[in-house]
Design a protein around this motif. Structure first.
Motif, PDB file in Angstrom:
ATOM      1  N   LEU A  13     -27.891 -31.521  33.747  1.00  0.00           N
ATOM      2  CA  LEU A  13     -29.288 -31.941  33.820  1.00  0.00           C
ATOM      3  C   LEU A  13     -30.236 -30.756  33.733  1.00  0.00           C
ATOM      4  O   LEU A  13     -31.382 -30.912  33.307  1.00  0.00           O
ATOM      5  CB  LEU A  13     -29.532 -32.714  35.116  1.00  0.00           C
ATOM      6  N   LYS A  14     -29.790 -29.579  34.114  1.00  0.00           N
ATOM      7  CA  LYS A  14     -30.655 -28.398  34.044  1.00  0.00           C
ATOM      8  C   LYS A  14     -31.099 -28.110  32.614  1.00  0.00           C
ATOM      9  O   LYS A  14     -32.107 -27.438  32.386  1.00  0.00           O
ATOM     10  CB  LYS A  14     -29.955 -27.187  34.634  1.00  0.00           C
ATOM     11  N   GLY A  54     -30.248 -28.914  38.137  1.00  0.00           N
ATOM     12  CA  GLY A  54     -29.524 -30.172  38.087  1.00  0.00           C
ATOM     13  C   GLY A  54     -28.097 -30.014  37.605  1.00  0.00           C
ATOM     14  O   GLY A  54     -27.813 -29.246  36.686  1.00  0.00           O
ATOM     15  N   GLY A  55     -27.196 -30.737  38.263  1.00  0.00           N
ATOM     16  CA  GLY A  55     -25.790 -30.707  37.899  1.00  0.00           C
ATOM     17  C   GLY A  55     -25.464 -31.652  36.755  1.00  0.00           C
ATOM     18  O   GLY A  55     -26.333 -32.043  35.982  1.00  0.00           O
ATOM     19  N   ARG A  56     -24.213 -32.030  36.683  1.00  0.00           N
ATOM     20  CA  ARG A  56     -23.739 -32.836  35.559  1.00  0.00           C
ATOM     21  C   ARG A  56     -24.182 -34.293  35.664  1.00  0.00           C
ATOM     22  O   ARG A  56     -24.187 -34.877  36.742  1.00  0.00           O
ATOM     23  CB  ARG A  56     -22.206 -32.790  35.480  1.00  0.00           C
ATOM     24  N   LEU A  80     -35.287 -41.044  31.525  1.00  0.00           N
ATOM     25  CA  LEU A  80     -35.739 -39.651  31.481  1.00  0.00           C
ATOM     26  C   LEU A  80     -36.504 -39.377  30.197  1.00  0.00           C
ATOM     27  O   LEU A  80     -36.134 -39.873  29.124  1.00  0.00           O
ATOM     28  CB  LEU A  80     -34.527 -38.721  31.565  1.00  0.00           C
ATOM     29  N   GLY A  81     -37.582 -38.606  30.319  1.00  0.00           N
ATOM     30  CA  GLY A  81     -38.293 -38.137  29.137  1.00  0.00           C
ATOM     31  C   GLY A  81     -38.008 -36.657  28.949  1.00  0.00           C
ATOM     32  O   GLY A  81     -36.859 -36.253  28.768  1.00  0.00           O
ATOM     33  N   LYS A  82     -39.043 -35.836  29.046  1.00  0.00           N
ATOM     34  CA  LYS A  82     -38.870 -34.389  28.906  1.00  0.00           C
ATOM     35  C   LYS A  82     -38.406 -33.730  30.198  1.00  0.00           C
ATOM     36  O   LYS A  82     -38.154 -32.532  30.235  1.00  0.00           O
ATOM     37  CB  LYS A  82     -40.175 -33.743  28.439  1.00  0.00           C
ATOM     38  N   GLY A  83     -38.326 -34.492  31.273  1.00  0.00           N
ATOM     39  CA  GLY A  83     -37.805 -33.936  32.517  1.00  0.00           C
ATOM     40  C   GLY A  83     -38.798 -33.101  33.300  1.00  0.00           C
ATOM     41  O   GLY A  83     -38.396 -32.296  34.140  1.00  0.00           O
ATOM     42  N   ALA A 108     -33.812 -32.579  39.877  1.00  0.00           N
ATOM     43  CA  ALA A 108     -32.465 -33.115  39.687  1.00  0.00           C
ATOM     44  C   ALA A 108     -31.490 -32.415  40.626  1.00  0.00           C
ATOM     45  O   ALA A 108     -31.488 -31.191  40.745  1.00  0.00           O
ATOM     46  CB  ALA A 108     -32.024 -32.924  38.239  1.00  0.00           C
ATOM     47  N   SER A 109     -30.672 -33.197  41.286  1.00  0.00           N
ATOM     48  CA  SER A 109     -29.726 -32.651  42.258  1.00  0.00           C
ATOM     49  C   SER A 109     -28.656 -31.803  41.588  1.00  0.00           C
ATOM     50  O   SER A 109     -28.174 -32.129  40.493  1.00  0.00           O
ATOM     51  CB  SER A 109     -29.061 -33.797  43.023  1.00  0.00           C
TER      52      SER A 109
END
Length: 210
Positions: free
Chosen positions: A19-20, A28-30, A60-63, A68-69
């Motif tokens: 997610l990063k 953000g992790g996986r 989700l858009g551009k984040g 995110a965890s």
């Protein structure tokens, strides 16, 4: 089976993505599965598959503005960044798919010489996210230009007028109700291209200085 059906409907997806790589804060992790629909039909199919296989999902858009965890997300992420077409309707109105970035929308308006969205040129994220939270800057807000919104919920595709959007400070109908914003229709004004470009450059400069 979920993945097999995605492949059957030729919907683009990725598995085990970080997610990063999809958030502006780069954290953000996986994520177990990330789907990239390109049409309303594909978005509808994604929701049907999530319901069929009892899988949780998030849109989700551009984040931007997303924390995110590091533990990731063990569900489906529907990424709308490929759902991003824009077109000019009659006169001073445009129709924009929700995954379009505000920067691209503002550039499109500049090309079309339609003024009213300049305030949003430096806001990160998509127009769908901007409508969701009634984003604003430098004296302007999305509620100033949004005429109506097309969205999808469990009962199908629906439309909300401006008055039904319940806009207030960083708030809209979608702040409390479930639904995926599909298209945003904005009513703008005929503008002067050079003046618009000057204003956009000035706002970008002010934003970078801060």
């Amino acid at each position: 089976m979920f993945i097999q059906e995605l492949m059957q409907y030729q919907i683009q997806y990725k598995q085990n993505v970080f997610l990063k790589e999809y958030t502006t804060l780069h954290i953000g992790g996986r994520a177990h599965i990330m789907i990239f629909p390109k049409s309303v039909q594909e978005i509808e199919q994604c929701l049907k598959l999530c319901q069929k296989y009892d899988m949780i999902y998030v849109v989700l858009g551009k984040g931007s503005n997303i924390l995110a965890s590091d533990q990731g997300y063990h569900g489906v992420i529907i990424n709308l960044t490929m759902f991003c077409e824009m077109k000019r309707l009659d006169g001073q109105r445009i129709c924009v798919q929700s995954g379009a970035t505000l920067k691209n929308v503002c550039d499109f308006c500049l090309q079309q010489e339609l003024t009213g969205l300049e305030f949003a040129c430096g806001i990160p994220g998509t127009i769908g996210g901007a409508v969701y939270m009634n984003a604003g800057a430098y004296g302007g807000e999305m509620q100033d230009v949004v005429e109506k919104v097309v969205y999808l919920d469990d009962k199908g595709v629906k439309t909300l007028s401006h008055s039904e959007m319940q806009f207030s400070y960083r708030h809209s109908y979608f702040s409390q109700q479930k639904g995926i914003i599909l298209e945003v229709i904005c009513c703008l004004k005929i503008g002067d291209k050079e003046l618009m470009k000057k204003q956009m450059n000035d706002l970008m400069r002010r934003r970078h200085e801060k």
